[in-house]
Write an enzyme that holds these catalytic residues in place. Structure first.
Site, PDB file in Angstrom:
ATOM      1  N   ASP A 150       4.180   4.021   8.346  1.00 35.03           N
ATOM      2  CA  ASP A 150       3.609   3.087   9.310  1.00 35.03           C
ATOM      3  C   ASP A 150       4.571   2.895  10.482  1.00 35.03           C
ATOM      4  OD1 ASP A 150       1.761   2.942   7.331  1.00 35.03           O
ATOM      5  OD2 ASP A 150       1.869   0.772   7.068  1.00 35.03           O
ATOM      6  N   HIS A 158      -2.554   8.543   7.017  1.00 31.56           N
ATOM      7  CA  HIS A 158      -2.762   7.090   7.030  1.00 31.56           C
ATOM      8  C   HIS A 158      -4.019   6.767   7.837  1.00 31.56           C
ATOM      9  CE1 HIS A 158      -1.657   2.740   7.306  1.00 31.56           C
ATOM     10  NE2 HIS A 158      -1.027   3.017   6.171  1.00 31.56           N
ATOM     11  N   ASP A 172       0.821  -1.214   0.000  1.00 35.53           N
ATOM     12  CA  ASP A 172       0.000   0.000   0.000  1.00 35.53           C
ATOM     13  C   ASP A 172       0.855   1.264   0.000  1.00 35.53           C
ATOM     14  OD1 ASP A 172       0.665  -0.846   2.650  1.00 35.53           O
ATOM     15  OD2 ASP A 172      -0.783   0.560   3.485  1.00 35.53           O
TER      16      ASP A 172
END
Length: 309
Positions: free
Chosen positions: A212, A270, A65
């Site tokens: 992330d 995100h 992603d």
């Protein structure tokens, strides 16, 4: 000053409202794309930022992603002859996935006209260009080799108004010439050099970008004192157990990091599509100010503390 364009602010899968991770960082003529999730080329075109001078892509990690959009974007750069060279920065793990995607999927039979360099990162400074220094720092996320990025303008010494007045340099053409040419000859025949009128050194603008992440506490020193921190906050704090199991941050995690590191402003990205962005922002404001939840195509200027607008 840095100019940010959020091209994709969603988590894991694209939604009707959000594309996948991609952030354009611009400083004067330099451009950096941080991550390249699925659909980034479409987001670039829809956002009107174009692909010219887009010759550096920084990958936070190798999850699809954050990387799958390389196929269409880089293939199109080559097809349209929009760039002679492209440098992909990332961990060895992320670059391996990028190589497979480009060499085996995009160009399985021929060599591209585009010269692609795969630059494996280690913690520390890895790029210096146009008065900007970019540093990579490690980020914990599952078992991946992940990096965050810190962008800093180099220190500079601007012209000092009091010194200009004392030297008799009038406002207007003469000061402009002094700033850009390095010297100016005044009406009385004296020549004033730029170094004669410089003020004290001033620090440049700073920015940190984190993809992330499962451990915000480990990032305090890496992002300390930046004017703006962009970081994931995939989950609201009520879903902390899910965030921990999936190695992501909650809103409270990101805000505590911003507070502990003394950052100027915070931007959360995100985002899971399960939440109302207004509620996420309200929760964040209870922990830290100023903060915003980024939306696709938001543009943000990053200026030094005291010069924000």
């Amino acid at each position: 000053m840095f100019q940010l364009t959020f091209l994709g602010t969603g988590a894991t899968v694209p939604s009707a409202r959000r594309g996948l991770s991609a952030l354009l960082v611009e400083h004067e003529s330099d451009r950096f794309l941080v991550d390249c999730g699925e659909g980034t080329l479409r987001q670039i075109r829809r956002g009107g930022v174009g692909v010219r001078r887009l010759d550096r892509i920084l990958l936070t990690h190798g999850h699809l992603d954050h990387i799958l959009g390389l196929a269409s974007l880089v293939g199109t750069l080559d097809l349209w002859d929009q760039a002679d060279r492209l440098t992909l920065y990332g961990s060895e793990e992320a670059l391996h996935i990028a190589r497979v995607l480009l060499d085996q999927v995009v160009w399985p039979d021929d060599h591209p006209g585009l010269d692609v360099t795969y630059a494996a990162l280690k913690p520390g400074r890895f790029c210096e260009t146009g008065g900007v220094v970019v540093t990579a720092f490690p980020v914990r996320h599952h078992e991946t080799q992940s990096f965050g990025f810190r962008f800093e303008e180099t220190e500079h010494r601007p012209l000092d108004g009091d010194r200009l007045d004392a030297l008799g340099v009038p406002e207007g053409r003469e000061r402009h010439e002094l700033a850009h040419a390095g010297a100016v000859t005044l009406a009385d025949g004296r020549t004033v050099r730029r170094e004669d009128a410089l003020g004290p050194a001033e620090r440049g603008t700073s920015l940190a970008v984190v993809g992330d992440c499962g451990d915000a506490d480990a990032l305090v020193e890496s992002v300390r004192g930046v004017d703006l921190l962009v970081i994931e906050a995939t989950y609201r704090t009520a879903d902390e157990a899910t965030a921990r199991s999936r190695s992501h941050l909650t809103v409270a995690d990101a805000c505590r990091l911003a507070q502990a590191a003394g950052v100027g402003r915070l931007v959360l990205t995100h985002q899971s599509d399960r939440y109302d962005p207004a509620e996420v922002e309200a929760e964040a404001r209870a922990h830290f100010e100023p903060v915003m939840v980024a939306k696709d195509f938001d543009r943000v200027e990053v200026r030094p503390a005291g010069a924000r607008r």
